[in-house]
Design an enzyme around this catalytic site. Structure first.
Site, PDB file in Angstrom:
ATOM      1  N   LYS A  53       0.823  -1.193   0.000  1.00  0.00           N
ATOM      2  CA  LYS A  53       0.000   0.000   0.000  1.00  0.00           C
ATOM      3  C   LYS A  53       0.862   1.249   0.000  1.00  0.00           C
ATOM      4  CE  LYS A  53      -2.589  -2.604   3.237  1.00  0.00           C
ATOM      5  NZ  LYS A  53      -3.051  -2.680   4.644  1.00  0.00           N
ATOM      6  N   GLY A  54       2.162   1.047   0.251  1.00  0.00           N
ATOM      7  CA  GLY A  54       3.053   2.179   0.490  1.00  0.00           C
ATOM      8  C   GLY A  54       3.147   3.202  -0.621  1.00  0.00           C
ATOM      9  N   GLU A 109       7.547   2.456  -6.381  1.00  0.00           N
ATOM     10  CA  GLU A 109       7.796   1.926  -5.040  1.00  0.00           C
ATOM     11  C   GLU A 109       7.937   3.073  -4.056  1.00  0.00           C
ATOM     12  OE1 GLU A 109       7.839  -0.336  -2.976  1.00  0.00           O
ATOM     13  OE2 GLU A 109       8.622  -2.248  -3.684  1.00  0.00           O
ATOM     14  N   ASP A 113      14.831  -0.670   0.621  1.00  0.00           N
ATOM     15  CA  ASP A 113      15.702  -0.839   1.785  1.00  0.00           C
ATOM     16  C   ASP A 113      16.745  -1.895   1.447  1.00  0.00           C
ATOM     17  OD1 ASP A 113      16.871  -1.037   4.248  1.00  0.00           O
ATOM     18  OD2 ASP A 113      15.112  -1.790   5.289  1.00  0.00           O
ATOM     19  N   VAL A 163      11.406   5.043   8.586  1.00  0.00           N
ATOM     20  CA  VAL A 163      10.590   6.236   8.349  1.00  0.00           C
ATOM     21  C   VAL A 163       9.113   5.890   8.143  1.00  0.00           C
ATOM     22  CG1 VAL A 163      12.475   7.614   7.399  1.00  0.00           C
ATOM     23  CG2 VAL A 163      11.122   6.177   5.863  1.00  0.00           C
ATOM     24  N   ASP A 169       4.031   3.018   6.542  1.00  0.00           N
ATOM     25  CA  ASP A 169       3.364   2.736   7.817  1.00  0.00           C
ATOM     26  C   ASP A 169       4.301   2.168   8.863  1.00  0.00           C
ATOM     27  OD1 ASP A 169       3.692   0.104   6.584  1.00  0.00           O
ATOM     28  OD2 ASP A 169       2.376  -0.614   8.171  1.00  0.00           O
TER      29      ASP A 169
END
Ligand code: 5GP
Ligand code: MG
Ligand code: MG
Length: 189
Positions: A53-54, A109, A113, A163, A169
């Site tokens: 969902k980011g 995206e 990471d 973050v 989230d």
């Protein structure tokens, strides 16, 4: 810092440690990325693939900033791991609704990471014969260099901190913040 001065914080203010990227910095960067993508894809139609969902807030603002016609698809994947790191073992929770054969696919995206999720996703999408396949990520962390993932468009390189905000989230909270920041240590306890 005082997030209140940076716009609505949805009542999350007391949880925020510091603001890393303000609403304005994000807006300016998206305009810059969109101008680049608009030029690179001139005369083409682009299929934006948002990773749920980011990337939802990013995709929504980015699509509006682009000056080329785009279509939208979404994919949801889950990488097994803890709440704050991924393992590279990926499962599709929601696949694309249609075939991408011959399409110019641009994956959106929120953050890279370890790069493990993206690396898996690119292999998966690349196997579906798109005309082209590129990635645009809003954020990238230092560990991303460890995995060879070709990312053509990057918004910000950020330090190795967890973050939240602007789609990102912690335990499904804070996605609705208009800026990107970090949480106070006690929030994780
Ligand atoms: P990777 O596979 O590149 O390690 O992680 C990718 C996913 O992990 C991201 O799409 C995001 O969902 C999550 N992630 C990685 N770093 C952060 C972070 O700093 N904050 C949040 N909220 N999620 C992160
Ligand atoms: Mg993501
Ligand atoms: Mg998450």
């Amino acid at each position: 810092s005082a997030p209140g001065a940076l716009g609505p914080d949805h009542g999350y203010g007391p949880d925020i440690d510091h603001v890393l990227l303000s609403e304005e910095q994000i807006r300016d960067k998206i305009a810059e990325l969109a101008a680049q993508v608009t030029a690179d894809y001139a005369g083409k139609e682009v299929l934006l693939v948002g990773v749920l969902k980011g990337a939802v807030l990013f995709m929504s603002d980015f699509a509006r900033a682009l000056q080329i016609p785009t279509q939208m698809e979404f994919m949801a994947v889950s990488s097994y791991g803890s709440a704050t790191s991924s393992s590279g073992v990926v499962r599709i929770l929601k696949d694309l609704d249609r075939d991408i054969t011959g399409k110019h696919v641009l994956v959106l995206e929120d953050i890279i990471d370890s790069g493990l999720t993206l690396s898996w996703l690119l292999k998966n999408l690349g196997g579906r014969s798109p005309a082209s396949l590129e990635v645009c990520a809003l954020l990238r962390k230092p560990d991303a260099v460890k995995v060879e993932v070709p990312v053509k468009y990057i918004g910000f390189d950020i330090p190795n901190e967890f973050v939240i905000g602007y789609g990102l989230d912690y335990a499904e909270r804070y996605r609705d913040l208009p800026y990107i920041g970090t949480l106070k240590p006690e929030v994780y306890q």
